[in-house]
Write a protein that holds these residues in place. Structure first.
Motif, PDB file in Angstrom:
ATOM      1  N   ARG A 184       0.826  -1.210   0.000  1.00  0.00           N
ATOM      2  CA  ARG A 184       0.000   0.000   0.000  1.00  0.00           C
ATOM      3  C   ARG A 184       0.858   1.257   0.000  1.00  0.00           C
ATOM      4  N   VAL A 185       1.960   1.245   0.751  1.00  0.00           N
ATOM      5  CA  VAL A 185       2.866   2.401   0.751  1.00  0.00           C
ATOM      6  C   VAL A 185       3.500   2.556  -0.629  1.00  0.00           C
ATOM      7  N   SER A 186       3.870   1.455  -1.249  1.00  0.00           N
ATOM      8  CA  SER A 186       4.460   1.515  -2.588  1.00  0.00           C
ATOM      9  C   SER A 186       3.459   2.032  -3.609  1.00  0.00           C
ATOM     10  N   LEU A 187       2.196   1.642  -3.454  1.00  0.00           N
ATOM     11  CA  LEU A 187       1.160   2.188  -4.335  1.00  0.00           C
ATOM     12  C   LEU A 187       1.013   3.684  -4.112  1.00  0.00           C
ATOM     13  N   ALA A 188       1.104   4.126  -2.865  1.00  0.00           N
ATOM     14  CA  ALA A 188       1.029   5.563  -2.585  1.00  0.00           C
ATOM     15  C   ALA A 188       2.164   6.306  -3.289  1.00  0.00           C
ATOM     16  N   ARG A 189       3.347   5.722  -3.312  1.00  0.00           N
ATOM     17  CA  ARG A 189       4.466   6.337  -4.044  1.00  0.00           C
ATOM     18  C   ARG A 189       4.120   6.509  -5.524  1.00  0.00           C
ATOM     19  N   VAL A 190       3.520   5.485  -6.104  1.00  0.00           N
ATOM     20  CA  VAL A 190       3.121   5.541  -7.513  1.00  0.00           C
ATOM     21  C   VAL A 190       2.074   6.625  -7.740  1.00  0.00           C
ATOM     22  N   LEU A 191       1.102   6.706  -6.847  1.00  0.00           N
ATOM     23  CA  LEU A 191       0.049   7.713  -6.996  1.00  0.00           C
ATOM     24  C   LEU A 191       0.617   9.119  -6.841  1.00  0.00           C
ATOM     25  N   ALA A 192       1.566   9.299  -5.921  1.00  0.00           N
ATOM     26  CA  ALA A 192       2.169  10.621  -5.709  1.00  0.00           C
ATOM     27  C   ALA A 192       2.903  11.107  -6.946  1.00  0.00           C
ATOM     28  N   GLN A 193       3.334  10.187  -7.785  1.00  0.00           N
ATOM     29  CA  GLN A 193       4.066  10.542  -8.999  1.00  0.00           C
ATOM     30  C   GLN A 193       3.175  11.288 -10.011  1.00  0.00           C
ATOM     31  N   GLU A 194       1.879  11.014  -9.951  1.00  0.00           N
ATOM     32  CA  GLU A 194       0.870  11.716 -10.756  1.00  0.00           C
ATOM     33  C   GLU A 194       1.224  11.736 -12.243  1.00  0.00           C
ATOM     34  N   THR A 195       1.254  10.524 -12.814  1.00  0.00           N
ATOM     35  CA  THR A 195       1.516  10.366 -14.242  1.00  0.00           C
ATOM     36  C   THR A 195       0.233   9.996 -14.973  1.00  0.00           C
ATOM     37  N   GLN A 196       0.259  10.138 -16.285  1.00  0.00           N
ATOM     38  CA  GLN A 196      -0.911   9.816 -17.109  1.00  0.00           C
ATOM     39  C   GLN A 196      -1.024   8.331 -17.398  1.00  0.00           C
ATOM     40  N   ILE A 197       0.049   7.587 -17.198  1.00  0.00           N
ATOM     41  CA  ILE A 197       0.033   6.139 -17.389  1.00  0.00           C
ATOM     42  C   ILE A 197       0.478   5.489 -16.087  1.00  0.00           C
ATOM     43  N   VAL A 198      -0.297   4.516 -15.609  1.00  0.00           N
ATOM     44  CA  VAL A 198       0.001   3.833 -14.349  1.00  0.00           C
ATOM     45  C   VAL A 198       0.030   2.334 -14.621  1.00  0.00           C
ATOM     46  N   LEU A 199       1.158   1.699 -14.304  1.00  0.00           N
ATOM     47  CA  LEU A 199       1.377   0.281 -14.569  1.00  0.00           C
ATOM     48  C   LEU A 199       1.570  -0.436 -13.237  1.00  0.00           C
ATOM     49  N   LEU A 200       0.692  -1.387 -12.935  1.00  0.00           N
ATOM     50  CA  LEU A 200       0.666  -2.035 -11.625  1.00  0.00           C
ATOM     51  C   LEU A 200       0.832  -3.543 -11.781  1.00  0.00           C
ATOM     52  N   ASP A 201       1.884  -4.082 -11.177  1.00  0.00           N
ATOM     53  CA  ASP A 201       2.154  -5.514 -11.280  1.00  0.00           C
ATOM     54  C   ASP A 201       1.710  -6.219 -10.010  1.00  0.00           C
ATOM     55  N   GLU A 202       0.614  -6.939 -10.108  1.00  0.00           N
ATOM     56  CA  GLU A 202       0.032  -7.692  -8.998  1.00  0.00           C
ATOM     57  C   GLU A 202      -0.108  -6.837  -7.737  1.00  0.00           C
ATOM     58  N   PRO A 203      -0.788  -5.703  -7.824  1.00  0.00           N
ATOM     59  CA  PRO A 203      -0.885  -4.800  -6.673  1.00  0.00           C
ATOM     60  C   PRO A 203      -1.736  -5.340  -5.536  1.00  0.00           C
ATOM     61  N   THR A 204      -2.526  -6.392  -5.790  1.00  0.00           N
ATOM     62  CA  THR A 204      -3.408  -6.918  -4.748  1.00  0.00           C
ATOM     63  C   THR A 204      -2.875  -8.197  -4.113  1.00  0.00           C
ATOM     64  N   ALA A 205      -1.704  -8.665  -4.533  1.00  0.00           N
ATOM     65  CA  ALA A 205      -1.240  -9.997  -4.138  1.00  0.00           C
ATOM     66  C   ALA A 205      -1.110 -10.166  -2.629  1.00  0.00           C
ATOM     67  N   ALA A 206      -0.662  -9.122  -1.928  1.00  0.00           N
ATOM     68  CA  ALA A 206      -0.412  -9.248  -0.483  1.00  0.00           C
ATOM     69  C   ALA A 206      -1.515  -8.624   0.366  1.00  0.00           C
ATOM     70  N   LEU A 207      -2.619  -8.245  -0.272  1.00  0.00           N
ATOM     71  CA  LEU A 207      -3.623  -7.444   0.423  1.00  0.00           C
ATOM     72  C   LEU A 207      -4.823  -8.266   0.886  1.00  0.00           C
ATOM     73  N   ASP A 208      -5.454  -7.788   1.965  1.00  0.00           N
ATOM     74  CA  ASP A 208      -6.700  -8.389   2.411  1.00  0.00           C
ATOM     75  C   ASP A 208      -7.838  -7.958   1.501  1.00  0.00           C
ATOM     76  N   LEU A 209      -9.006  -8.530   1.732  1.00  0.00           N
ATOM     77  CA  LEU A 209     -10.137  -8.317   0.830  1.00  0.00           C
ATOM     78  C   LEU A 209     -10.498  -6.845   0.692  1.00  0.00           C
ATOM     79  N   ARG A 210     -10.546  -6.119   1.803  1.00  0.00           N
ATOM     80  CA  ARG A 210     -10.927  -4.701   1.752  1.00  0.00           C
ATOM     81  C   ARG A 210      -9.947  -3.894   0.919  1.00  0.00           C
TER      82      ARG A 210
END
Length: 261
Positions: free
Chosen positions: A149-175
């Motif tokens: 989640r912190v790493s995703l926040a880093r990506v969001l803070a970058q504020e780019t027009q293209i966002v590429l996410l590799d298995e962003p939900t793999a370690a996350l709970d359902l919520r």
């Protein structure tokens, strides 16, 4: 096909590692205003394709272009202002706090007018990913899901027009899995292009505009979830029997394994 403008275009893109063909002859458009899921079994080439789209992996055949310009011709800082990438491995080289990791997302904008947006962009990213309570923690002490989640926040803070996410939900709970895909949908609603590698086919069906199915390093299908996620195709690609039923609320396909107990 969507009429939205293509931001990234892979044309005959392939990747070989020694004698092994990881990807072969991939033609793929990534369009603004859409969430595109890359799915397929282990070893299908999903992460490698994401690396090609990011410019982090150079194709051994064909090419990938951003706005009609091949990725190798983009300066790294210029490219970092156009696309942000979340990798599977959420690691940092030194012991930074979670706050500092998020702040790293603003590095491409140092020395530009957009640097004035740093505090707002960082605060927005922290709020969107629900990590404010982690800000002062040292990154290595976080759980796998917290790091994601912190790493995703880093990506969001970058504020780019293209966002590429590799298995962003793999370690996350359902919520938090649902939260990540809602964020992806919000980005697309803002006109951004989002590509996300997922293993959960039902999650992909619920939140994405289109799904691209990879198998054996080749693109075997790309269309809206209901068109792509048929029992016949899934069984052929994954080699296991499934049932596909519509979600009672949305009608999106839900993929369930057929189990013999």
């Amino acid at each position: 096909m969507s009429e939205r403008q293509a931001a990234l275009v892979a044309s005959g893109a392939g990747y070989r590692a020694g004698r092994a063909t990881i990807l072969d002859d991939i033609d793929l458009e990534v369009r603004g205003g859409e969430v595109l899921a890359l799915v397929g079994p282990n070893g299908a080439g999903k992460s490698t394709l994401l690396g090609l789209l990011a410019g982090d992996v150079a194709p051994t055949s064909g090419d990938v272009a951003l706005d009609g310009r091949p990725l190798p011709l983009w300066h790294p800082r210029e490219l970092a202002r156009r696309r942000a990438v979340l990798l599977q491995a959420n690691q940092v080289a030194f012991s930074f706090t979670a706050q500092q990791v998020v702040e790293m997302g603003r590095a491409p904008w140092i020395g530009t007018e957009r640097a004035d947006d740093d505090p707002r962009a960082i605060d927005d990213a922290i709020a969107a990913t629900d990590v404010a309570h982690l800000a002062g923690r040292m990154f290595p002490t976080l759980s796998g899901g917290e790091k994601a989640r912190v790493s995703l926040a880093r990506v969001l803070a970058q504020e780019t027009q293209i966002v590429l996410l590799d298995e962003p939900t793999a370690a996350l709970d359902l919520r938090h899995q649902e939260q990540v895909l809602r964020i992806a949908r919000r980005l697309a609603a803002e006109g951004r292009a989002v590509v996300v590698v997922l293993h959960d086919l039902s999650l992909a069906a619920a939140y994405t505009d289109e799904i691209a199915v990879l198998a054996g390093g080749r693109l075997v299908a790309r269309a809206a979830p209901a068109e792509v996620l048929t029992a016949e195709r899934i069984e052929e690609v994954y080699g296991t029997p499934v049932r596909v039923i519509p979600d009672p609320g949305t009608g999106a396909p839900i993929v369930l394994p057929r189990r013999e107990l």
